[in-house]
Design a protein around this motif. Structure first.
Motif, mmCIF file in Angstrom:
data_model
loop_
_atom_site.group_PDB
_atom_site.id
_atom_site.type_symbol
_atom_site.label_atom_id
_atom_site.label_comp_id
_atom_site.label_asym_id
_atom_site.label_seq_id
_atom_site.Cartn_x
_atom_site.Cartn_y
_atom_site.Cartn_z
ATOM 1 N N UNK A 201 0.830 -1.213 0.000
ATOM 2 C CA UNK A 201 0.000 0.000 0.000
ATOM 3 C C UNK A 201 0.860 1.258 0.000
ATOM 4 N N UNK A 202 1.946 1.232 0.781
ATOM 5 C CA UNK A 202 2.842 2.386 0.843
ATOM 6 C C UNK A 202 3.522 2.612 -0.508
ATOM 7 N N UNK A 203 3.991 1.536 -1.131
ATOM 8 C CA UNK A 203 4.653 1.667 -2.425
ATOM 9 C C UNK A 203 3.682 2.156 -3.500
ATOM 10 N N UNK A 204 2.435 1.705 -3.407
ATOM 11 C CA UNK A 204 1.428 2.172 -4.364
ATOM 12 C C UNK A 204 1.168 3.665 -4.176
ATOM 13 N N UNK A 205 1.173 4.116 -2.922
ATOM 14 C CA UNK A 205 1.014 5.543 -2.646
ATOM 15 C C UNK A 205 2.207 6.328 -3.189
ATOM 16 N N UNK A 206 3.407 5.803 -3.013
ATOM 17 C CA UNK A 206 4.607 6.443 -3.554
ATOM 18 C C UNK A 206 4.500 6.580 -5.068
ATOM 19 N N UNK A 207 4.113 5.492 -5.738
ATOM 20 C CA UNK A 207 3.985 5.518 -7.202
ATOM 21 C C UNK A 207 2.973 6.577 -7.636
ATOM 22 N N UNK A 208 1.857 6.632 -6.928
ATOM 23 C CA UNK A 208 0.811 7.606 -7.248
ATOM 24 C C UNK A 208 1.308 9.036 -7.052
ATOM 25 N N UNK A 209 2.012 9.272 -5.951
ATOM 26 C CA UNK A 209 2.525 10.612 -5.680
ATOM 27 C C UNK A 209 3.556 11.046 -6.718
ATOM 28 N N UNK A 210 4.430 10.131 -7.119
ATOM 29 C CA UNK A 210 5.431 10.468 -8.132
ATOM 30 C C UNK A 210 4.776 10.781 -9.472
ATOM 31 N N UNK A 211 3.751 10.041 -9.806
ATOM 32 C CA UNK A 211 3.052 10.268 -11.072
ATOM 33 C C UNK A 211 2.261 11.576 -11.054
ATOM 34 N N UNK A 212 1.534 11.822 -9.975
ATOM 35 C CA UNK A 212 0.632 12.981 -9.923
ATOM 36 C C UNK A 212 1.368 14.313 -9.801
ATOM 37 N N UNK A 213 2.599 14.287 -9.310
ATOM 38 C CA UNK A 213 3.335 15.538 -9.124
ATOM 39 C C UNK A 213 4.094 15.989 -10.367
ATOM 40 N N UNK A 214 4.092 15.170 -11.408
ATOM 41 C CA UNK A 214 4.663 15.577 -12.699
ATOM 42 C C UNK A 214 6.084 16.129 -12.563
ATOM 43 N N UNK A 215 6.966 15.340 -11.990
ATOM 44 C CA UNK A 215 8.345 15.780 -11.799
ATOM 45 C C UNK A 215 9.092 15.812 -13.127
ATOM 46 N N UNK A 216 9.933 16.826 -13.284
ATOM 47 C CA UNK A 216 10.823 16.859 -14.441
ATOM 48 C C UNK A 216 11.941 15.841 -14.300
ATOM 49 N N UNK A 217 12.318 15.553 -13.051
ATOM 50 C CA UNK A 217 13.393 14.602 -12.804
ATOM 51 C C UNK A 217 13.227 13.983 -11.422
ATOM 52 N N UNK A 218 13.465 12.662 -11.348
ATOM 53 C CA UNK A 218 13.504 11.939 -10.071
ATOM 54 C C UNK A 218 14.947 11.518 -9.829
ATOM 55 N N UNK A 219 15.475 11.838 -8.655
ATOM 56 C CA UNK A 219 16.848 11.478 -8.297
ATOM 57 C C UNK A 219 16.787 10.426 -7.200
ATOM 58 N N UNK A 220 17.218 9.218 -7.537
ATOM 59 C CA UNK A 220 17.094 8.062 -6.642
ATOM 60 C C UNK A 220 18.422 7.824 -5.926
ATOM 61 N N UNK A 221 18.422 7.947 -4.596
ATOM 62 C CA UNK A 221 19.624 7.775 -3.782
ATOM 63 C C UNK A 221 19.676 6.420 -3.084
ATOM 64 N N UNK A 222 18.771 5.493 -3.412
ATOM 65 C CA UNK A 222 18.717 4.204 -2.718
ATOM 66 C C UNK A 222 19.894 3.304 -3.087
ATOM 67 N N UNK A 223 20.206 2.346 -2.189
ATOM 68 C CA UNK A 223 20.984 1.181 -2.593
ATOM 69 C C UNK A 223 20.109 0.334 -3.508
ATOM 70 N N UNK A 224 20.752 -0.440 -4.403
ATOM 71 C CA UNK A 224 19.990 -1.286 -5.321
ATOM 72 C C UNK A 224 20.577 -2.701 -5.253
ATOM 73 N N UNK A 225 20.038 -3.502 -4.344
ATOM 74 C CA UNK A 225 20.653 -4.767 -3.989
ATOM 75 C C UNK A 225 19.991 -5.984 -4.619
ATOM 76 N N UNK A 226 18.765 -5.843 -5.080
ATOM 77 C CA UNK A 226 18.004 -7.003 -5.543
ATOM 78 C C UNK A 226 17.504 -6.805 -6.968
#
Length: 369
Positions: A75-100
């Motif tokens: 549910x949290x990830x779905x909310x994140x996806x919705x927020x990223x889509x609805x805010x119409x960002x010009x750029x998303x900068x991802x600072x996460x580790x990517x382990x999997x």
């Protein structure tokens, strides 16, 4: 000056991070939000865990996924996806580790579906950002993505190991409050090191080197700023090395800069780094440094015997000798100290803003992504 993508609209950026807690990476992300805000860029932070210690600028979205059930996380990830889509960002900068690999398919093709994303690399350990993926799978997952690195050495490693990936280096923004008070300790050296289970910062190595150096017998203290699961173990080690009266554990400090400013020198004994911000901050405040030449970053900051002493990686004997030289060779020390501030001009906030302006004009305004 950065051009406007649309005269009526600001550029809008999203920063993705696990937290804004007590680590160096988290401080970099908080500083980035302040920098973008100063550049008249609208910035939102999307934080996966509810840990906020550093001041930031912009709007923050906290998802608090830590220790949640699978259903709650979905549910949290779905909310994140919705927020990223609805805010119409010009750029998303991802600072996460990517382990999997499976997790990255989910992030890159579902969470970030049809969005413009750059993936940051903050560490020399590429496995933290590419997992154990083979090149073919990496090309499939990240074929339309750009990577940003925090040091030229990381950029070179990526180009060698993953030549098909687009990567560029932009150094971390440095932003700190000016020191206002003097610490109560008169003669001391300092480290800012998190003491976690991975022991990346190797405070144990620093304690051993300090105990064997000439500093304790010359009334120098060692101040350790930071916290973590291994702090109690490090306190016990200081006792075992008979330097507990000379070592001061300060814990996490949101504003440690008066300790950096007034230290005799700053130390770094890490296994590895990305770009060790503490070395830059120390030099900006006029305090020379002693550091292992570990991967990556110290040799892009320290010019040996110019603004600090750069020691062969993991060579404890050489590190002890370097510490001793700082107190036994006053002419050398004064030279390092006088060169400190000027030596890090390329890391100034003005220079980093300029690099970001060039990047955003090219990748967003001119749409050459």
């Amino acid at each position: 000056m950065m051009k406007s993508k649309d005269k009526e609209n600001k550029i809008k950026i999203a920063l993705i991070s696990y937290s804004l807690s007590s680590g160096g990476l988290e401080r970099v992300i908080a500083n980035s939000s302040i920098m973008f805000n100063e550049m008249n860029i609208e910035v939102d932070l999307h934080i996966l865990e509810a840990e906020i210690h550093y001041p930031f600028a912009g709007t923050i979205f906290v998802y608090d996924i830590k220790n949640k059930s699978i259903l709650e996380k979905i549910r949290k990830y779905e909310l994140l996806r919705k927020n990223l889509k609805n805010n119409n960002y010009n750029l998303i900068i991802d600072h996460r580790y990517r382990l999997s690999p499976s997790s990255e398919f989910f992030w890159q093709y579902y969470i970030y579906s049809k969005q413009k994303v750059v993936n940051y690399i903050h560490s020399s350990v590429l496995l933290h950002y590419f997992s154990s993926l083979n090149r073919k799978l990496i090309n499939l997952i990240f074929r339309k993505r750009l990577f940003l690195s925090v040091s030229k050495e990381i950029e070179s490693k990526v180009k060698i190991n993953f030549p098909s990936q687009k990567i560029k280096t932009i150094y971390n923004p440095i932003s700190f409050s000016k020191p206002e008070i003097k610490p109560e300790v008169q003669k001391y050296i300092v480290t800012i090191s998190r003491m976690d289970f991975g022991n990346t910062k190797q405070v144990d190595v620093l304690l051993e080197c300090f105990a064997k150096s000439k500093l304790p017998n010359n009334d120098y203290k060692l101040i350790i700023i930071g916290s973590g699961e291994k702090q109690t173990e490090m306190e016990l080690l200081a006792k075992q090395l008979n330097v507990s009266n000379q070592v001061i554990f300060k814990g996490f400090l949101e504003n440690p800069y008066h300790y950096l400013k007034n230290a005799f020198f700053t130390t770094l004994t890490s296994k590895y780094e990305g770009l060790p911000t503490v070395l830059i901050e120390s030099l900006m405040l006029g305090t020379p440094v002693v550091s292992f030449d570990c991967e990556t970053g110290p040799n892009e900051i320290i010019k040996n015997e110019i603004n600090g002493l750069l020691v062969d990686n993991q060579n404890k004997i050489a590190f002890i000798e370097a510490m001793n030289r700082m107190i036994s060779e006053p002419e050398l020390y004064q030279k390092l100290k006088s060169n400190a501030v000027k030596s890090v001009e390329k890391f100034s906030i003005h220079q980093i803003k300029y690099e970001w302006e060039k990047f955003l004009n090219k990748e967003i305004i001119n749409d050459k992504y």
